[in-house]
Design a protein around this motif. Structure first.
Motif, short mmCIF file in Angstrom:
data_model
loop_
_atom_site.label_atom_id
_atom_site.label_comp_id
_atom_site.label_asym_id
_atom_site.label_seq_id
_atom_site.Cartn_x
_atom_site.Cartn_y
_atom_site.Cartn_z
N GLY A 395 0.81 -1.21 0.00
CA GLY A 395 0.00 0.00 0.00
C GLY A 395 0.85 1.26 0.00
N SER A 396 0.19 2.40 -0.02
CA SER A 396 0.90 3.68 -0.09
C SER A 396 0.24 4.70 0.82
CB SER A 396 0.91 4.21 -1.53
OG SER A 396 -0.41 4.28 -2.04
N GLY A 397 0.11 4.35 2.09
CA GLY A 397 -0.56 5.23 3.04
C GLY A 397 0.33 6.33 3.58
N VAL A 398 0.87 7.15 2.68
CA VAL A 398 1.73 8.26 3.08
C VAL A 398 1.09 9.55 2.61
CG1 VAL A 398 4.02 9.29 2.90
CG2 VAL A 398 3.77 6.79 2.93
N ASN A 399 0.89 10.47 3.53
CA ASN A 399 0.24 11.74 3.22
C ASN A 399 1.31 12.80 2.99
OD1 ASN A 399 -1.11 14.27 3.37
ND2 ASN A 399 -2.80 13.29 4.48
N GLY A 400 1.47 13.20 1.72
CA GLY A 400 2.50 14.17 1.39
C GLY A 400 2.21 15.57 1.89
N VAL A 401 0.96 15.84 2.25
CA VAL A 401 0.59 17.16 2.76
C VAL A 401 0.93 17.29 4.23
CG1 VAL A 401 -1.30 18.79 3.09
CG2 VAL A 401 -1.24 17.35 1.04
N THR A 402 0.66 16.22 5.00
CA THR A 402 0.89 16.28 6.45
C THR A 402 2.19 15.59 6.88
OG1 THR A 402 -0.29 14.21 6.86
CG2 THR A 402 -1.59 16.24 6.80
N GLY A 403 2.69 14.66 6.05
CA GLY A 403 3.87 13.89 6.43
C GLY A 403 3.57 12.65 7.24
N ASP A 404 2.28 12.35 7.44
CA ASP A 404 1.92 11.14 8.18
C ASP A 404 2.27 9.90 7.36
OD1 ASP A 404 0.84 12.41 10.46
OD2 ASP A 404 -0.99 12.86 9.35
N TYR A 405 2.82 8.90 8.05
CA TYR A 405 3.32 7.69 7.38
C TYR A 405 2.64 6.48 7.98
CZ TYR A 405 6.76 4.15 5.87
OH TYR A 405 7.37 3.05 5.33
N SER A 406 2.04 5.64 7.13
CA SER A 406 1.44 4.40 7.60
C SER A 406 1.40 3.42 6.44
CB SER A 406 0.01 4.65 8.12
OG SER A 406 -0.59 3.44 8.52
N ARG A 407 2.09 2.28 6.60
CA ARG A 407 2.13 1.31 5.52
C ARG A 407 2.04 -0.11 6.06
NH1 ARG A 407 6.16 2.41 0.65
NH2 ARG A 407 4.61 0.98 -0.22
N GLY A 408 1.34 -0.96 5.32
CA GLY A 408 1.34 -2.37 5.64
C GLY A 408 2.72 -2.95 5.37
N ALA A 409 3.11 -3.95 6.15
CA ALA A 409 4.46 -4.48 6.01
C ALA A 409 4.53 -5.94 6.43
CB ALA A 409 5.44 -3.66 6.85
N SER A 410 5.57 -6.60 5.95
CA SER A 410 5.92 -7.93 6.43
C SER A 410 7.44 -8.00 6.51
CB SER A 410 5.38 -9.01 5.50
OG SER A 410 5.88 -8.85 4.19
N GLY A 411 7.92 -8.95 7.27
CA GLY A 411 9.36 -9.07 7.46
C GLY A 411 9.69 -10.06 8.54
N PHE A 412 10.59 -9.67 9.44
CA PHE A 412 11.08 -10.59 10.47
C PHE A 412 11.23 -9.86 11.80
CE2 PHE A 412 12.35 -12.11 6.37
CZ PHE A 412 12.13 -13.48 6.45
N TRP A 413 10.98 -10.59 12.88
CA TRP A 413 11.13 -10.03 14.21
C TRP A 413 12.61 -10.05 14.60
CZ3 TRP A 413 8.27 -6.83 16.45
CH2 TRP A 413 8.37 -6.56 17.82
N ILE A 414 13.02 -9.00 15.30
CA ILE A 414 14.39 -8.91 15.82
C ILE A 414 14.34 -9.12 17.33
CG2 ILE A 414 16.42 -7.44 16.10
CD1 ILE A 414 15.46 -5.85 13.63
N GLU A 415 15.15 -10.04 17.82
CA GLU A 415 15.28 -10.26 19.26
C GLU A 415 16.75 -10.32 19.62
OE1 GLU A 415 13.26 -13.73 20.60
OE2 GLU A 415 11.27 -12.80 20.53
#
Length: 466
Positions: A395-415
Motif C-alpha cells: 500500500g501507499s498510506g503516506v500523506n504528502g501534505v501532512t507527512g503522516d506515514y502508515s504502511r502495511g508491512a511484512s518481514g522478520f522479528w528482531i530479538e
C-alpha cells in the motif's frame, strides 16, 4: 506504447539493428514539427520524439505462457503563443500530418488560459555537450535467449527446498530513446536499452502459502545478476516467510532492508518536487535549508551515472543536468525544479524536467541514492532487544501534505540483535519528519534500482499488530 509491424526483429541479433539505433528520421521529424509550429503562428515551440521497442516472455512450469513484442514511435509538440501553451501528440504524421498537427496545436494554445510561468528553458542553461553515459547495449537478445533466462530463473527457484510452486518468471529487453528539438536552438538525442529478469516463488500449501520475488534490471545485459541467482533468491525469500507469526502492537526500532529502504528516499523526493512546493501541498514547503536528518546523511540525485537506470544526458527541456546533493550533512538543500516551477518559486530550474509526448514538462528525479553509512547491517541491529526488520511494504498510506506515514508491512522479528521468525500483516506508522530525524544508514549500499539505499534503521515507529 504503440504496437506496429516492423521489418526489424529483436530475434535477429545479426541484422545489426541499424533501424533500431538510427534516430535521424525522428530528429528530422521533430525539426519539421518545430518549423511548422512557427509557420502556424507559435512564438516558441519544442518537439519530442520517443522511440520504444520491447520484447518479453513469461514462463511458468518450464513452458512459455506469453511472448509479447511492441514497437512504436510517438511524437509530441508543445507550442507557446504569448503566455498560453498547448501540447498535442500523435503516432501518425504521414502526408500533411506535420502541418495539421502544428496548426491544431497553435489553435488550442490561442484559447488556452494564460499562465505566466510557461515558456522554454533559459537558453543559457541548455546543454551544449551531450555526455556519453554508455546507456545502449548493442547486443539485442533473441526470443530464445529471453526464454532461456526466464526458464533458468524458474528452475533455480524450484530447486530451493521448501518451494512448492512457481508464480512465474519473466525476461525482457528493449530499446527506448528520445529526440528533443526546441525553437531556441537545442537539438539533442539519446538511446537507452534495458534488460530484466524476474521470478516469483511460492512456499507452503493452501492457506499457508507464502510468496516472494526477486528481479534484476540494467541497461546492459552484462550488468544483470545471473538468472540462477534471481531464481534462487526468490525461492529462499519465499521459504523464509513460511509460517509467519503475529505480534502485539508496540513501539520499536524498525530496520528497512535495502529493497524497501529506498522508499523512504522516494517519500522525501515526492515532498520536494517543485510542483508540490508551488501548490503548497507538501509538508516540507517551509523546510528548505533546515536540518532534517543527522549530519551523516547525504542523499544525491545523479543523472550522469554511467549505465544508470534513469540516467539522461539532458533533461526534457534540454537543460544541462548534473549531480545534486538534495540533502547534504542532513540539511535539505534544494527542491527539484523544471523551468515553470522554478519561475513560480523565483528560482532557477535544477534541470529536473521530465515529460512524455502528451504532456508539458514537470519536475522529477533521475538516479537517487542515500549514501552508505559506517555500521554494517549486523551492527545496526546488534543493540535492538525487540524490533522489526522490514522486507516488504504494502500500500501507499503516506500523506504528502501532512507527512503522516502508515504502511502495511511484512518481514522478520528482531530479538536481542538477531533476525528471528517471520512476521506478516502488520502496519508501521509514524511521521516522516521523525523518521528522517532518526535515520541511520548501514554500509551496504548497492546500485541496482532507480532509487538505491543501504539498510536503514529508524527509531520508535509504531507497529500495529494484533
Amino acid at each position: 506504447m504503440n504496437s506496429s509491424p516492423s521489418s526489424t526483429s529483436l530475434s535477429s541479433p545479426k541484422a545489426v539493428h541499424a533501424d533500431l539505433f538510427d534516430q535521424s528520421a525522428l530528429s528530422a521529424l521533430a525539426e519539421r514539427l518545430v518549423e511548422a509550429a512557427k509557420r502556424a503562428g507559435a512564438d516558441a515551440a519544442d518537439a519530442v520524439a520517443v522511440r520504444g521497442i520491447s520484447q518479453g516472455v513469461e514462463v511458468r512450469d518450464g513452458a512459455v505462457e506469453e511472448s509479447e513484442r511492441s514497437e512504436g514511435n510517438d511524437v509530441g509538440l508543445r507550442v507557446l503563443v504569448g503566455r498560453r501553451q498547448a501540447v498535442v501528440s500523435t503516432n501518425d504524421v504521414s502526408g500533411d500530418g506535420v502541418a495539421r498537427l502544428a496548426e491544431r496545436a497553435v489553435a488550442m494554445a490561442r484559447v488556452a488560459p494564460d499562465d505566466q510561468y510557461v515558456g522554454l528553458a533559459d537558453p543559457a542553461l541548455l546543454a551544449r555537450d551531450i555526455p556519453a553515459l554508455d546507456l545502449l547495449d548493442p547486443e539485442v537478445p533473441s526470443t530464445a535467449e529471453l526464454e532461456r533466462r526466464a526458464q533458468e530463473a524458474e528452475a533455480a527457484a524450484l530447486a530451493v527446498k521448501g518451494v512448492t510452486k512457481s508464480s512465474g518468471a519473466s525476461a525482457s529487453a528493449g530499446i527506448g530513446g528520445m529526440v528533443l528539438v526546441t525553437s531556441a536552438g537545442f537539438h539533442g538525442a539519446y538511446l537507452r536499452s534495458n534488460h530484466s529478469i524476474s521470478m516469483t516463488a511460492i512456499s507452503g500449501e493452501g492457506t499457508g502459502m507464502e510468496r516472494d520475488y526477486d528481479y534484476t534490471t540494467a541497461p546492459h545485459a552484462a550488468d544483470l545478476a545471473s538468472a540462477a541467482s534471481v531464481g534462487r533468491t526468490a525461492g529462499e525469500r519465499a521459504v523464509a516467510r513460511a509460517n509467519p507469526r503475529k505480534v502485539e502492537t508496540c513501539k520499536v526500532p524498525v530496520v528497512f532492508d535495502p529493497r524497501v529502504s529506498g522508499s523512504l528516499v522516494g517519500h522525501l523526493v515526492g515532498a520536494i518536487n517543485g510542483a508540490s512546493i508551488a501548490r503548497k501541498t507538501s509538508f516540507l514547503k517551509d523546510r528548505l535549508g533546515e536540518q532534517l536528518f543527522a549530519k551523516e546523511i547525504r542523499i544525491v540525485d545523479d543523472p550522469l551515472r554511467k549505465r544508470g537506470l534513469r540516467s539522461q544526458p539532458f533533461d526534457a527541456e534540454g537543460v544541462k543536468v548534473k549531480p545534486l546533493a538534495i540533502v547534504d550533512e542532513g540539511v535539505l538543500t534544494s527542491w527539484l525544479l523544471d523551468s515553470a516551477t522554478g519561475r513560480e518559486l523565483k528560482m532557477a530550474t535544477t534541470g529536473h524536467a521530465h515529460r512524455g509526448v502528451s504532456s508539458a514538462p514537470s519536475p522529477g528525479p533521475f538516479n537517487l541514492h542515500l549514501e552508505a553509512g559506517q555500521p554494517s547491517p549486523a551492527e545496526l541491529i546488534a543493540d535492538i532487544k525487540q524490533g522489526f526488520y522490514v522486507t516488504d511494504l504494502i500500500g501507499s498510506g503516506v500523506n504528502g501534505v501532512t507527512g503522516d506515514y502508515s504502511r502495511g508491512a511484512s518481514g522478520f522479528w528482531i530479538e536481542n540483535g538477531q533476525i528471528t521468525y517471520p512476521v506478516s500483516e502488520v502496519t508501521i506508522a509514524g511521521h516522516l519528519l521523525e523518521i528522517f530525524k532518526s535515520m541511520t544508514a548501514a554500509n551496504d549500499l548497492k546500485f541496482i534500482y532507480g532509487i538505491n539505499a543501504p539498510t536503514v534503521r529508524i527509531e520508535g515507529l509504531t507497529l500495529g499488530g494484533r
